[in-house]
Design a protein around this motif. Structure first.
Motif, PDB file in Angstrom:
ATOM      1  N   LEU A  77       0.825  -1.214   0.000  1.00 36.19           N
ATOM      2  CA  LEU A  77       0.000   0.000   0.000  1.00 36.19           C
ATOM      3  C   LEU A  77       0.857   1.261   0.000  1.00 36.19           C
ATOM      4  CD1 LEU A  77      -2.827  -0.978   2.506  1.00 36.19           C
ATOM      5  CD2 LEU A  77      -2.972  -0.838   0.017  1.00 36.19           C
ATOM      6  N   THR A  78       1.914   1.270   0.800  1.00 38.92           N
ATOM      7  CA  THR A  78       2.813   2.428   0.857  1.00 38.92           C
ATOM      8  C   THR A  78       3.461   2.682  -0.500  1.00 38.92           C
ATOM      9  OG1 THR A  78       3.229   2.064   3.205  1.00 38.92           O
ATOM     10  CG2 THR A  78       4.848   3.390   2.014  1.00 38.92           C
ATOM     11  N   ALA A  79       3.912   1.616  -1.157  1.00 35.54           N
ATOM     12  CA  ALA A  79       4.528   1.753  -2.484  1.00 35.54           C
ATOM     13  C   ALA A  79       3.534   2.313  -3.489  1.00 35.54           C
ATOM     14  CB  ALA A  79       5.061   0.398  -2.954  1.00 35.54           C
ATOM     15  N   ARG A  80       2.323   1.785  -3.494  1.00 33.94           N
ATOM     16  CA  ARG A  80       1.300   2.254  -4.444  1.00 33.94           C
ATOM     17  C   ARG A  80       0.922   3.710  -4.194  1.00 33.94           C
ATOM     18  NH1 ARG A  80      -2.660  -3.055  -4.713  1.00 33.94           N
ATOM     19  NH2 ARG A  80      -1.177  -4.397  -5.828  1.00 33.94           N
ATOM     20  N   GLU A  81       0.813   4.109  -2.921  1.00 35.25           N
ATOM     21  CA  GLU A  81       0.517   5.505  -2.601  1.00 35.25           C
ATOM     22  C   GLU A  81       1.630   6.428  -3.086  1.00 35.25           C
ATOM     23  OE1 GLU A  81      -0.107   5.392   1.622  1.00 35.25           O
ATOM     24  OE2 GLU A  81      -2.126   4.556   1.418  1.00 35.25           O
ATOM     25  N   TYR A  82       2.878   6.010  -2.906  1.00 37.12           N
ATOM     26  CA  TYR A  82       4.020   6.785  -3.380  1.00 37.12           C
ATOM     27  C   TYR A  82       3.950   6.951  -4.904  1.00 37.12           C
ATOM     28  CZ  TYR A  82       8.778   8.091  -4.582  1.00 37.12           C
ATOM     29  OH  TYR A  82       9.875   8.724  -5.110  1.00 37.12           O
ATOM     30  N   ILE A  83       3.711   5.845  -5.610  1.00 35.20           N
ATOM     31  CA  ILE A  83       3.633   5.888  -7.081  1.00 35.20           C
ATOM     32  C   ILE A  83       2.465   6.759  -7.525  1.00 35.20           C
ATOM     33  CG2 ILE A  83       3.199   4.496  -9.148  1.00 35.20           C
ATOM     34  CD1 ILE A  83       4.819   2.235  -7.646  1.00 35.20           C
ATOM     35  N   ASP A  84       1.325   6.646  -6.854  1.00 35.32           N
ATOM     36  CA  ASP A  84       0.174   7.493  -7.191  1.00 35.32           C
ATOM     37  C   ASP A  84       0.521   8.972  -7.055  1.00 35.32           C
ATOM     38  OD1 ASP A  84      -1.418   5.282  -7.745  1.00 35.32           O
ATOM     39  OD2 ASP A  84      -2.415   5.304  -5.782  1.00 35.32           O
ATOM     40  N   ARG A  85       1.195   9.338  -5.960  1.00 40.48           N
ATOM     41  CA  ARG A  85       1.590  10.749  -5.774  1.00 40.48           C
ATOM     42  C   ARG A  85       2.536  11.202  -6.886  1.00 40.48           C
ATOM     43  NH1 ARG A  85       2.176   9.063  -0.469  1.00 40.48           N
ATOM     44  NH2 ARG A  85       4.442   9.114  -0.604  1.00 40.48           N
ATOM     45  N   LYS A  86       3.504  10.370  -7.224  1.00 37.05           N
ATOM     46  CA  LYS A  86       4.484  10.733  -8.258  1.00 37.05           C
ATOM     47  C   LYS A  86       3.836  10.844  -9.632  1.00 37.05           C
ATOM     48  CE  LYS A  86       8.340  11.199  -6.064  1.00 37.05           C
ATOM     49  NZ  LYS A  86       9.022  12.469  -6.062  1.00 37.05           N
ATOM     50  N   THR A  87       2.940   9.918  -9.958  1.00 40.72           N
ATOM     51  CA  THR A  87       2.313   9.956 -11.285  1.00 40.72           C
ATOM     52  C   THR A  87       1.302  11.089 -11.391  1.00 40.72           C
ATOM     53  OG1 THR A  87       0.736   8.224 -10.632  1.00 40.72           O
ATOM     54  CG2 THR A  87       2.726   7.514 -11.786  1.00 40.72           C
ATOM     55  N   GLU A  88       0.664  11.478 -10.273  1.00 41.42           N
ATOM     56  CA  GLU A  88      -0.248  12.630 -10.291  1.00 41.42           C
ATOM     57  C   GLU A  88       0.519  13.915 -10.537  1.00 41.42           C
ATOM     58  OE1 GLU A  88      -2.421  12.491  -6.612  1.00 41.42           O
ATOM     59  OE2 GLU A  88      -3.544  10.716  -7.235  1.00 41.42           O
ATOM     60  N   LYS A  89       1.725  14.052  -9.953  1.00 45.43           N
ATOM     61  CA  LYS A  89       2.559  15.248 -10.173  1.00 45.43           C
ATOM     62  C   LYS A  89       2.934  15.369 -11.651  1.00 45.43           C
ATOM     63  CE  LYS A  89       4.847  15.896  -5.751  1.00 45.43           C
ATOM     64  NZ  LYS A  89       6.134  15.857  -5.048  1.00 45.43           N
ATOM     65  N   ILE A  90       3.282  14.238 -12.270  1.00 47.13           N
ATOM     66  CA  ILE A  90       3.705  14.236 -13.667  1.00 47.13           C
ATOM     67  C   ILE A  90       2.515  14.594 -14.576  1.00 47.13           C
ATOM     68  CG2 ILE A  90       4.503  12.755 -15.561  1.00 47.13           C
ATOM     69  CD1 ILE A  90       6.183  11.259 -13.400  1.00 47.13           C
TER      70      ILE A  90
END
Length: 92
Positions: A77-90
């Motif tokens: 879950l932590t990994a997916r949340e991190y990726i979601d934040r990064k992909t939303e910024k992009i």
């Protein structure tokens, strides 16, 4: 001689094009013998693939969990949340 060491669970997946690896990195009860409950800490590595290049990032979780299974589940879950934040910024 038979080994008494048990294999720690781990999880590997691809999420939104990123590679995710979650492992149990530490079992605190081995360090702190006074502790009554187990305290498993996840090691989370995400890999962003950029064309032919890639970038690894260790994602801190900052928590410990009572079982290896709970540790892995929260690490995912932590990994997916991190990726979601990064992909939303992009995307923004």
């Amino acid at each position: 001689m038979k080994s008494t060491e048990t294999k720690s669970p781990s999880h590997y997946e691809t999420y939104k094009g990123w590679s995710v690896a979650v492992q149990v990195s530490a079992h605190m009860s081995r360090i702190d013998t006074e502790r009554k409950e187990g305290a498993y800490i996840p090691r989370i590595i995400v890999t962003e693939h950029i064309g032919t290049d890639f970038k690894d990032k260790e994602v801190p979780d900052g928590h410990s969990y009572p079982t290896p299974e709970a540790c892995i589940a929260q690490g995912i879950l932590t990994a997916r949340e991190y990726i979601d934040r990064k992909t939303e910024k992009i995307a923004a």
